[in-house]
Motif scaffolding. Structure first.
Motif, PDB file in Angstrom:
ATOM      1  N   LEU A  32       9.623  -0.825   0.525  1.00 27.60           N
ATOM      2  CA  LEU A  32       8.776  -1.383  -0.527  1.00 27.60           C
ATOM      3  C   LEU A  32       8.862  -2.898  -0.437  1.00 27.60           C
ATOM      4  O   LEU A  32       9.947  -3.479  -0.547  1.00 27.60           O
ATOM      5  CB  LEU A  32       9.240  -0.915  -1.908  1.00 27.60           C
ATOM      6  CG  LEU A  32       8.667   0.391  -2.433  1.00 27.60           C
ATOM      7  CD1 LEU A  32       9.379   0.805  -3.709  1.00 27.60           C
ATOM      8  CD2 LEU A  32       7.159   0.271  -2.680  1.00 27.60           C
ATOM      9  N   LEU A  33       7.720  -3.542  -0.221  1.00 29.89           N
ATOM     10  CA  LEU A  33       7.672  -5.001  -0.252  1.00 29.89           C
ATOM     11  C   LEU A  33       7.237  -5.424  -1.643  1.00 29.89           C
ATOM     12  O   LEU A  33       6.190  -4.989  -2.141  1.00 29.89           O
ATOM     13  CB  LEU A  33       6.689  -5.527   0.795  1.00 29.89           C
ATOM     14  CG  LEU A  33       6.963  -5.136   2.247  1.00 29.89           C
ATOM     15  CD1 LEU A  33       5.918  -5.784   3.159  1.00 29.89           C
ATOM     16  CD2 LEU A  33       8.370  -5.534   2.666  1.00 29.89           C
ATOM     17  N   PRO A  61       1.879  -8.915 -14.255  1.00 29.79           N
ATOM     18  CA  PRO A  61       1.921  -7.784 -13.330  1.00 29.79           C
ATOM     19  C   PRO A  61       2.131  -8.274 -11.898  1.00 29.79           C
ATOM     20  O   PRO A  61       2.001  -9.473 -11.615  1.00 29.79           O
ATOM     21  CB  PRO A  61       0.548  -7.141 -13.492  1.00 29.79           C
ATOM     22  CG  PRO A  61      -0.339  -8.276 -13.894  1.00 29.79           C
ATOM     23  CD  PRO A  61       0.514  -9.193 -14.749  1.00 29.79           C
ATOM     24  N   ARG A  62       2.419  -7.355 -11.022  1.00 32.74           N
ATOM     25  CA  ARG A  62       2.528  -7.692  -9.599  1.00 32.74           C
ATOM     26  C   ARG A  62       2.038  -6.488  -8.790  1.00 32.74           C
ATOM     27  O   ARG A  62       1.834  -5.396  -9.327  1.00 32.74           O
ATOM     28  CB  ARG A  62       3.965  -8.046  -9.218  1.00 32.74           C
ATOM     29  CG  ARG A  62       4.916  -6.885  -9.186  1.00 32.74           C
ATOM     30  CD  ARG A  62       6.278  -7.244  -8.581  1.00 32.74           C
ATOM     31  NE  ARG A  62       7.062  -6.071  -8.279  1.00 32.74           N
ATOM     32  CZ  ARG A  62       7.909  -5.478  -9.117  1.00 32.74           C
ATOM     33  NH1 ARG A  62       8.112  -5.994 -10.328  1.00 32.74           N
ATOM     34  NH2 ARG A  62       8.555  -4.393  -8.743  1.00 32.74           N
ATOM     35  N   VAL A  63       1.848  -6.703  -7.506  1.00 32.20           N
ATOM     36  CA  VAL A  63       1.446  -5.633  -6.595  1.00 32.20           C
ATOM     37  C   VAL A  63       2.488  -5.516  -5.489  1.00 32.20           C
ATOM     38  O   VAL A  63       2.762  -6.502  -4.782  1.00 32.20           O
ATOM     39  CB  VAL A  63       0.055  -5.899  -5.984  1.00 32.20           C
ATOM     40  CG1 VAL A  63      -0.296  -4.802  -4.984  1.00 32.20           C
ATOM     41  CG2 VAL A  63      -1.007  -5.978  -7.067  1.00 32.20           C
ATOM     42  N   ASP A  64       3.099  -4.354  -5.373  1.00 27.32           N
ATOM     43  CA  ASP A  64       4.037  -4.062  -4.292  1.00 27.32           C
ATOM     44  C   ASP A  64       3.323  -3.246  -3.217  1.00 27.32           C
ATOM     45  O   ASP A  64       2.295  -2.608  -3.481  1.00 27.32           O
ATOM     46  CB  ASP A  64       5.237  -3.260  -4.803  1.00 27.32           C
ATOM     47  CG  ASP A  64       6.094  -4.045  -5.794  1.00 27.32           C
ATOM     48  OD1 ASP A  64       5.847  -5.251  -5.954  1.00 27.32           O
ATOM     49  OD2 ASP A  64       6.984  -3.435  -6.410  1.00 27.32           O
ATOM     50  N   SER A  65       3.871  -3.253  -2.020  1.00 28.69           N
ATOM     51  CA  SER A  65       3.297  -2.463  -0.932  1.00 28.69           C
ATOM     52  C   SER A  65       4.339  -1.545  -0.327  1.00 28.69           C
ATOM     53  O   SER A  65       5.479  -1.952  -0.067  1.00 28.69           O
ATOM     54  CB  SER A  65       2.717  -3.375   0.159  1.00 28.69           C
ATOM     55  OG  SER A  65       1.498  -3.950  -0.257  1.00 28.69           O
ATOM     56  N   LEU A  66       3.928  -0.290  -0.121  1.00 27.96           N
ATOM     57  CA  LEU A  66       4.758   0.706   0.554  1.00 27.96           C
ATOM     58  C   LEU A  66       4.366   0.688   2.026  1.00 27.96           C
ATOM     59  O   LEU A  66       3.193   0.882   2.374  1.00 27.96           O
ATOM     60  CB  LEU A  66       4.500   2.086  -0.061  1.00 27.96           C
ATOM     61  CG  LEU A  66       5.304   3.267   0.447  1.00 27.96           C
ATOM     62  CD1 LEU A  66       6.803   3.051   0.262  1.00 27.96           C
ATOM     63  CD2 LEU A  66       4.873   4.547  -0.255  1.00 27.96           C
ATOM     64  N   VAL A  67       5.350   0.432   2.905  1.00 25.12           N
ATOM     65  CA  VAL A  67       5.034   0.150   4.302  1.00 25.12           C
ATOM     66  C   VAL A  67       5.955   0.911   5.247  1.00 25.12           C
ATOM     67  O   VAL A  67       7.018   1.399   4.863  1.00 25.12           O
ATOM     68  CB  VAL A  67       5.168  -1.363   4.604  1.00 25.12           C
ATOM     69  CG1 VAL A  67       4.281  -2.178   3.680  1.00 25.12           C
ATOM     70  CG2 VAL A  67       6.634  -1.822   4.504  1.00 25.12           C
ATOM     71  N   PRO A  82       1.487  -8.377  -1.187  1.00 29.38           N
ATOM     72  CA  PRO A  82       2.383  -9.265  -0.428  1.00 29.38           C
ATOM     73  C   PRO A  82       1.965  -9.372   1.034  1.00 29.38           C
ATOM     74  O   PRO A  82       1.393  -8.445   1.601  1.00 29.38           O
ATOM     75  CB  PRO A  82       3.751  -8.586  -0.571  1.00 29.38           C
ATOM     76  CG  PRO A  82       3.445  -7.154  -0.866  1.00 29.38           C
ATOM     77  CD  PRO A  82       2.176  -7.156  -1.652  1.00 29.38           C
ATOM     78  N   THR A  83       2.253 -10.514   1.623  1.00 31.59           N
ATOM     79  CA  THR A  83       1.982 -10.719   3.044  1.00 31.59           C
ATOM     80  C   THR A  83       2.917  -9.846   3.872  1.00 31.59           C
ATOM     81  O   THR A  83       4.112  -9.746   3.572  1.00 31.59           O
ATOM     82  CB  THR A  83       2.178 -12.196   3.413  1.00 31.59           C
ATOM     83  OG1 THR A  83       1.287 -12.987   2.616  1.00 31.59           O
ATOM     84  CG2 THR A  83       1.888 -12.434   4.879  1.00 31.59           C
TER      85      THR A  83
END
Length: 333
Positions: free
Chosen positions: A122-123, A96-102, A134-135
């Motif tokens: 989306l990062l 799995p992974r974690v994306d970030s909406l920014v 993500p950083t």
């Protein structure tokens, strides 16, 4: 344009328009340093709310925010005026992974990206057995994080949006305003006397101790020693009352000036009106208090009209002439 920024572009044809100025949050916001501002979402309704828009699509709703760049850049006021829909990349085959909406600001005067714009992005995070967010690149505000399961795709049913979305919106406010509760409370205040709301509890930043402390308003304590009136056969020798925060406590001491009262059977003596306490210090409803003269004791009732009545008195069965009786009670005004 549905994502607008103020103080990013200047001059025609793509400079800050009058509509940009009206929509973007302008003014002085909560400081974090001498030249930096606490970035975050501007509260009101459900700003920048993320919802699933398809098996692998996420939609960001309208709202306003502030994105801080470097101290040299300053802060960028941003408004999203129409929902933005983005497509999440398919999941990794194994992890799995974690994306970030920014919200992200590009400013060609300060970065090397080669453009001047503001965008909802989306990062994509790195797949891992225990993935992390993500950083963030500079001038970016994280709004939501999305857990993307291994193998997720439109063909396999996509993302379970009810469990995949994690709210990462933190909030900001105008200078001197109370910061609303958002994601994360582990941040320091910027100045002594700053306020924030944490789950309905108001906290104040104490710069001396470098801590957020629960705010407690001054009690505004009032006291009096005057106004108690003795009933026939009694004299008031002492009265002291204290009230604060809607509660009151008092002590009244009376002396039996009449003849000694003796119960016919040597038992309890009831319903002796001994004093009246002044208006403003009386209970909102009848309450019970304690009474004692050092030999016998009993209960007293304090009425809403301020009357203090000995209800019971034992075990001696007498109220001695010349003996002091001390009555105390605490109640809501």
């Amino acid at each position: 344009m549905t994502v607008r920024a103020a103080w990013l572009l200047t001059g025609p044809p793509n400079g800050q328009s009058r509509a940009d100025t009206r929509l973007a949050p302008l003014g002085t916001f909560v400081p974090e340093g001498e030249l930096t501002t606490r970035d975050g979402v501007v509260a009101g309704g459900s700003p920048l709310l993320a919802t699933g828009a398809g098996p692998m699509q996420v939609q960001l709703g309208v709202g306003r925010a502030l994105v801080q760049g470097t101290s040299a850049q300053g802060a960028y006021p941003i408004a999203v005026t129409a929902p933005e829909t983005l497509t999440v990349t398919d999941g990794d085959a194994q992890n799995p992974r974690v994306d970030s909406l920014v919200l992200r600001v590009y400013d060609g005067l300060f970065d090397a990206e080669g453009q001047t714009a503001v965008a909802v992005e989306l990062l994509t995070g790195d797949p891992a057995p225990s993935p992390v967010e993500p950083t963030l690149p500079p001038s970016t505000l994280r709004l939501w994080s999305i857990t993307v399961p291994a193998g997720a795709s439109a063909g396999t049913g996509g993302i379970n949006w009810a469990s995949a979305l994690a709210d990462r919106r933190r909030y900001t406010a105008a200078y001197g305003g109370i910061i609303p509760r958002g994601w994360g409370t582990n941040f320091t205040g910027a100045y002594d006397g700053q306020y924030r709301d944490v789950g309905g509890v108001l906290e104040r930043w104490n710069a001396t101790t470098a801590k957020w402390e629960t705010y407690r308003p001054p009690l505004n304590i009032e006291t009096t020693t005057a106004g108690a009136v003795a009933s026939t056969g009694y004299g008031v020798t002492q009265f002291a009352a204290r009230r604060a925060g809607g509660a009151c406590s008092f002590v009244v001491e009376v002396t039996r000036t009449g003849t000694t009262i003796t119960s016919p059977a040597g038992g309890n003596i009831a319903d002796q009106l001994v004093a009246t306490i002044p208006a403003g210090w009386r209970p909102a409803y009848d309450v019970e208090g304690a009474a004692s003269d050092g030999y016998g004791d009993g209960g007293a009732r304090i009425g809403t009209n301020g009357t203090v009545t000995l209800r019971t008195w034992s075990p001696a069965g007498t109220i001695q002439s010349g003996r002091n009786i001390r009555i105390s009670a605490a109640y809501v005004l």
